[in-house]
Design a protein around this motif. Structure first.
Motif, PDB file in Angstrom:
ATOM      1  N   GLY A   1       0.231  24.969  -6.557  1.00  0.00           N
ATOM      2  CA  GLY A   1      -0.430  25.172  -5.283  1.00  0.00           C
ATOM      3  C   GLY A   1      -1.373  24.056  -4.901  1.00  0.00           C
ATOM      4  N   LEU A   2      -2.224  23.666  -5.824  1.00  0.00           N
ATOM      5  CA  LEU A   2      -3.262  22.681  -5.514  1.00  0.00           C
ATOM      6  C   LEU A   2      -2.723  21.251  -5.516  1.00  0.00           C
ATOM      7  CD1 LEU A   2      -6.212  21.999  -4.972  1.00  0.00           C
ATOM      8  CD2 LEU A   2      -6.601  22.008  -7.451  1.00  0.00           C
ATOM      9  N   MET A   3      -2.039  20.864  -6.581  1.00  0.00           N
ATOM     10  CA  MET A   3      -1.608  19.475  -6.741  1.00  0.00           C
ATOM     11  C   MET A   3      -0.276  19.185  -6.033  1.00  0.00           C
ATOM     12  SD  MET A   3      -4.132  18.217  -8.348  1.00  0.00           S
ATOM     13  CE  MET A   3      -3.489  16.607  -8.800  1.00  0.00           C
ATOM     14  N   ALA A   4       0.767  19.946  -6.393  1.00  0.00           N
ATOM     15  CA  ALA A   4       2.097  19.656  -5.858  1.00  0.00           C
ATOM     16  C   ALA A   4       2.226  20.003  -4.383  1.00  0.00           C
ATOM     17  CB  ALA A   4       3.153  20.403  -6.669  1.00  0.00           C
ATOM     18  N   MET A   5       1.453  20.990  -3.917  1.00  0.00           N
ATOM     19  CA  MET A   5       1.606  21.451  -2.550  1.00  0.00           C
ATOM     20  C   MET A   5       0.671  20.762  -1.574  1.00  0.00           C
ATOM     21  SD  MET A   5       3.674  24.026  -1.357  1.00  0.00           S
ATOM     22  CE  MET A   5       4.307  22.797  -0.237  1.00  0.00           C
ATOM     23  N   LEU A   6      -0.398  20.142  -2.071  1.00  0.00           N
ATOM     24  CA  LEU A   6      -1.349  19.503  -1.155  1.00  0.00           C
ATOM     25  C   LEU A   6      -1.670  18.070  -1.562  1.00  0.00           C
ATOM     26  CD1 LEU A   6      -3.181  19.754   1.316  1.00  0.00           C
ATOM     27  CD2 LEU A   6      -4.993  20.585  -0.203  1.00  0.00           C
ATOM     28  N   VAL A   7      -2.263  17.880  -2.733  1.00  0.00           N
ATOM     29  CA  VAL A   7      -2.728  16.552  -3.141  1.00  0.00           C
ATOM     30  C   VAL A   7      -1.566  15.553  -3.178  1.00  0.00           C
ATOM     31  CG1 VAL A   7      -3.790  15.209  -4.989  1.00  0.00           C
ATOM     32  CG2 VAL A   7      -4.683  17.480  -4.421  1.00  0.00           C
ATOM     33  N   GLY A   8      -0.435  15.959  -3.755  1.00  0.00           N
ATOM     34  CA  GLY A   8       0.713  15.062  -3.822  1.00  0.00           C
ATOM     35  C   GLY A   8       1.197  14.631  -2.459  1.00  0.00           C
ATOM     36  N   PHE A   9       1.183  15.547  -1.495  1.00  0.00           N
ATOM     37  CA  PHE A   9       1.655  15.216  -0.157  1.00  0.00           C
ATOM     38  C   PHE A   9       0.707  14.286   0.579  1.00  0.00           C
ATOM     39  CE2 PHE A   9       4.420  18.927  -0.693  1.00  0.00           C
ATOM     40  CZ  PHE A   9       5.601  18.413  -0.195  1.00  0.00           C
ATOM     41  N   VAL A  10      -0.576  14.349   0.279  1.00  0.00           N
ATOM     42  CA  VAL A  10      -1.528  13.421   0.886  1.00  0.00           C
ATOM     43  C   VAL A  10      -1.133  11.986   0.541  1.00  0.00           C
ATOM     44  CG1 VAL A  10      -3.920  12.637   0.919  1.00  0.00           C
ATOM     45  CG2 VAL A  10      -3.432  15.089   0.896  1.00  0.00           C
ATOM     46  N   PHE A  11      -0.873  11.731  -0.737  1.00  0.00           N
ATOM     47  CA  PHE A  11      -0.432  10.406  -1.162  1.00  0.00           C
ATOM     48  C   PHE A  11       0.959  10.079  -0.621  1.00  0.00           C
ATOM     49  CE2 PHE A  11      -3.303  11.302  -4.922  1.00  0.00           C
ATOM     50  CZ  PHE A  11      -4.272  10.404  -4.550  1.00  0.00           C
ATOM     51  N   TRP A  12       1.848  11.050  -0.722  1.00  0.00           N
ATOM     52  CA  TRP A  12       3.256  10.802  -0.410  1.00  0.00           C
ATOM     53  C   TRP A  12       3.473  10.476   1.059  1.00  0.00           C
ATOM     54  CZ3 TRP A  12       7.258   9.127  -2.642  1.00  0.00           C
ATOM     55  CH2 TRP A  12       8.544   9.346  -2.136  1.00  0.00           C
TER      56      TRP A  12
ATOM     57  N   LYS B   1       0.839  -1.195   0.000  1.00  0.00           N
ATOM     58  CA  LYS B   1       0.000   0.000   0.000  1.00  0.00           C
ATOM     59  C   LYS B   1       0.879   1.250   0.000  1.00  0.00           C
ATOM     60  CE  LYS B   1      -3.918  -2.014   2.530  1.00  0.00           C
ATOM     61  NZ  LYS B   1      -4.674  -1.977   3.811  1.00  0.00           N
ATOM     62  N   GLY B   2       1.939   1.209   0.806  1.00  0.00           N
ATOM     63  CA  GLY B   2       2.834   2.351   0.874  1.00  0.00           C
ATOM     64  C   GLY B   2       3.467   2.660  -0.464  1.00  0.00           C
ATOM     65  N   LEU B   3       3.856   1.616  -1.195  1.00  0.00           N
ATOM     66  CA  LEU B   3       4.459   1.816  -2.514  1.00  0.00           C
ATOM     67  C   LEU B   3       3.448   2.392  -3.505  1.00  0.00           C
ATOM     68  CD1 LEU B   3       6.591  -1.430  -2.757  1.00  0.00           C
ATOM     69  CD2 LEU B   3       7.458   0.918  -2.594  1.00  0.00           C
ATOM     70  N   ILE B   4       2.189   1.951  -3.409  1.00  0.00           N
ATOM     71  CA  ILE B   4       1.157   2.464  -4.308  1.00  0.00           C
ATOM     72  C   ILE B   4       0.893   3.946  -4.028  1.00  0.00           C
ATOM     73  CG2 ILE B   4      -1.289   2.307  -4.933  1.00  0.00           C
ATOM     74  CD1 ILE B   4      -1.074  -0.728  -4.371  1.00  0.00           C
ATOM     75  N   TYR B   5       0.700   4.263  -2.746  1.00  0.00           N
ATOM     76  CA  TYR B   5       0.471   5.667  -2.379  1.00  0.00           C
ATOM     77  C   TYR B   5       1.674   6.529  -2.759  1.00  0.00           C
ATOM     78  CZ  TYR B   5      -3.813   4.903   0.356  1.00  0.00           C
ATOM     79  OH  TYR B   5      -5.091   4.624   0.739  1.00  0.00           O
ATOM     80  N   GLY B   6       2.872   5.994  -2.497  1.00  0.00           N
ATOM     81  CA  GLY B   6       4.079   6.748  -2.817  1.00  0.00           C
ATOM     82  C   GLY B   6       4.209   7.021  -4.300  1.00  0.00           C
ATOM     83  N   PHE B   7       3.864   6.020  -5.120  1.00  0.00           N
ATOM     84  CA  PHE B   7       3.951   6.186  -6.573  1.00  0.00           C
ATOM     85  C   PHE B   7       2.962   7.247  -7.060  1.00  0.00           C
ATOM     86  CE2 PHE B   7       2.748   4.911 -10.934  1.00  0.00           C
ATOM     87  CZ  PHE B   7       3.979   5.072 -11.536  1.00  0.00           C
ATOM     88  N   LEU B   8       1.750   7.250  -6.507  1.00  0.00           N
ATOM     89  CA  LEU B   8       0.783   8.288  -6.875  1.00  0.00           C
ATOM     90  C   LEU B   8       1.305   9.671  -6.505  1.00  0.00           C
ATOM     91  CD1 LEU B   8      -2.555   6.562  -5.786  1.00  0.00           C
ATOM     92  CD2 LEU B   8      -1.734   6.934  -8.120  1.00  0.00           C
ATOM     93  N   GLY B   9       1.958   9.761  -5.337  1.00  0.00           N
ATOM     94  CA  GLY B   9       2.551  11.034  -4.945  1.00  0.00           C
ATOM     95  C   GLY B   9       3.634  11.481  -5.908  1.00  0.00           C
ATOM     96  N   VAL B  10       4.459  10.535  -6.340  1.00  0.00           N
ATOM     97  CA  VAL B  10       5.532  10.856  -7.293  1.00  0.00           C
ATOM     98  C   VAL B  10       4.950  11.374  -8.603  1.00  0.00           C
ATOM     99  CG1 VAL B  10       7.305   9.813  -8.760  1.00  0.00           C
ATOM    100  CG2 VAL B  10       7.286   9.355  -6.318  1.00  0.00           C
ATOM    101  N   LEU B  11       3.886  10.745  -9.087  1.00  0.00           N
ATOM    102  CA  LEU B  11       3.266  11.203 -10.325  1.00  0.00           C
ATOM    103  C   LEU B  11       2.789  12.650 -10.211  1.00  0.00           C
ATOM    104  CD1 LEU B  11       1.144   8.129 -11.523  1.00  0.00           C
ATOM    105  CD2 LEU B  11       3.314   8.961 -12.443  1.00  0.00           C
ATOM    106  N   VAL B  12       2.173  12.965  -9.082  1.00  0.00           N
ATOM    107  CA  VAL B  12       1.706  14.344  -8.875  1.00  0.00           C
ATOM    108  C   VAL B  12       2.890  15.300  -8.782  1.00  0.00           C
ATOM    109  CG1 VAL B  12       0.462  15.896  -7.328  1.00  0.00           C
ATOM    110  CG2 VAL B  12      -0.443  13.617  -7.783  1.00  0.00           C
ATOM    111  N   PHE B  13       3.914  14.917  -8.004  1.00  0.00           N
ATOM    112  CA  PHE B  13       5.089  15.774  -7.834  1.00  0.00           C
ATOM    113  C   PHE B  13       5.850  15.988  -9.142  1.00  0.00           C
ATOM    114  CE2 PHE B  13       5.483  14.261  -3.181  1.00  0.00           C
ATOM    115  CZ  PHE B  13       4.655  15.280  -2.757  1.00  0.00           C
TER     116      PHE B  13
END
Length: 296
Positions: free
Chosen positions: A228-239, A16-28
Motif C-alpha cells: 500500500g505505502l511503497m508499491a502503490m504510492l512512493v514507487g509511482f512518484v519516482f516512476w 534524470k528520467g532514467l534515475i527516477y525510473g530506476f528508483l521506481g523499479v527498485l520500489v516496485f
C-alpha cells in the motif's frame, strides 16, 4: 584575486528520467513478494482494496496539505485509465495469481511490462522509437516470458492469464500516467488516481475484510503495508516522474530488470529458490536493456 566559478555539468532530462525510473523499479520490485506474503492470510480482493486505501489516504493528505493543482476536465479520462489500470485491475490480477503460484513465477511476467508500456506510449503519447528499439524490447521481453512458459511446461495456466491481463492494463496505466505527470506532476497524478478510486476500494476493503484479524501473521501485515505505502504510492512518484522526463518507451525498458530484483527479495524474505538459469536470463535481459537504450 578573481574567484573561479566551478559549474557542475548539467544533467539531461533523459538521464534524470532514467534515475527516477530506476528508483521506481527498485520500489516496485518488492510489490509481488509483498503481495504474495499478504494473500497468505488475506483475501486477494481485501488486499487490492486496502493497499489502495492506505496509499489513497496518504495521497489525499498530500494533495490537501500542499494545495496541489486540481485536474482539468481533459485529465478526467486519463486519470480514470490510471485508476482502472494500476489501482484496481493490476493489483487485483496479481493478488489472484499469487494465491496460486510463488511470486517468482508471477514476477517473470513483469518482463512484458516494458513492451506494453512502450506500445501504449506510442499510441497515447506520440513517441516514435527507432525500429532497433522494438527489436531489443521484444527480445528482452521474449527472454523473460519464454523462461516463464518453459518453467511451467509450456502451459498457460489461470495464474498466467491473470498476469497477462494485469501487465496489459498496467502498461496502459503507466502510459496515461506519464502524460498526466507532465501536466500535474508525478505524485499528484497517482494521488488523484487513488482518490478517484477511493470509494470503490473502501467498499472492497470493508466487504472482504477477514473475520478474525488476530489470526493474521505479521508477514502478511508487513506485505500489505509495503504494497500500500511503497508499491502503490512512493514507487509511482519516482516512476511517473521518470517516464515523463526520459520518455515512456526508453524508461519503461528499465522494468526488464525488475523481475530479477524481485527474485532477490523473494529469496531473502520468502525463501524462494533462484536457479542458475534465472541468473543467465538476467544477464541477457540487461544486455537487451542497454542495447535498446542506445537505440531509442
Amino acid at each position: 584575486m578573481t574567484d573561479i566559478a566551478i559549474t557542475a555539468p548539467a544533467v539531461s532530462d533523459r538521464t534524470k528520467g532514467l534515475i527516477y525510473g530506476f528508483l521506481g523499479v527498485l520500489v516496485f520490485s518488492g510489490s509481488l513478494p509483498a503481495t504474495r506474503a499478504a494473500v497468505a492470510d488475506f483475501d486477494p480482493v481485501f488486499v487490492t482494496g486496502t493497499r489502495a486505501v492506505i496509499a489513497g489516504a496518504l495521497g489525499a493528505a498530500l494533495l490537501f496539505a500542499l494545495k496541489a493543482k486540481r485536474p482539468e476536465r481533459r485529465d478526467v479520462l486519463p486519470l480514470l485509465g490510471v485508476t482502472l489500470g494500476v489501482v484496481v485491475i493490476w493489483p487485483l490480477m496479481i493478488a489472484f495469481s499469487l494465491q496460486l503460484v510463488p511470486s517468482a513465477h508471477g514476477t517473470m511476467f513483469i518482463g512484458l511490462l516494458p513492451l506494453m508500456t512502450a506500445i501504449f506510449g506510442v499510441l497515447r503519447g506520440g513517441e516514435r522509437p527507432k525500429p532497433r528499439f522494438w527489436l531489443f524490447a521484444v527480445a528482452g521481453s521474449a527472454l523473460v516470458v519464454g523462461y516463464a512458459f518453459i518453467s511451467n511446461g509450456l502451459a498457460l495456466s489461470l495464474p498466467d492469464l491473470f498476469m497477462l491481463i494485469g501487465v496489459t492494463v498496467c502498461g496502459y496505466g503507466y502510459a496515461e500516467g506519464a502524460q498526466l505527470t507532465r501536466r500535474l506532476g508525478g505524485w499528484q497524478a497517482i494521488s488523484w488516481a487513488l482518490v478517484l478510486g477511493m470509494p470503490l476500494m473502501l467498499a472492497l476493503s470493508f466487504f472482504y475484510a477477514p473475520a478474525d484479524f488476530h489470526a493474521v501473521h505479521e508477514a502478511s501485515w508487513l506485505g500489505l503495508i509495503y504494497a500500500g505505502l511503497m508499491a502503490m504510492l512512493v514507487g509511482f512518484v519516482f516512476w511517473y516522474r521518470g517516464l515523463a522526463l526520459g520518455g515512456t518507451a526508453s524508461v519503461g525498458l528499465l522494468q526488464l530488470t525488475q523481475p530479477f530484483f524481485s527474485f532477490a527479495i523473494a529469496s531473502l524474505f520468502l525463501g524462494e529458490a533462484i536457479s542458475d538459469a534465472m541468473i543467465a536470463i538476467t544477464v541477457a535481459v540487461v544486455a537487451c536493456v542497454v542495447a535498446a537504450r542506445r537505440s531509442a
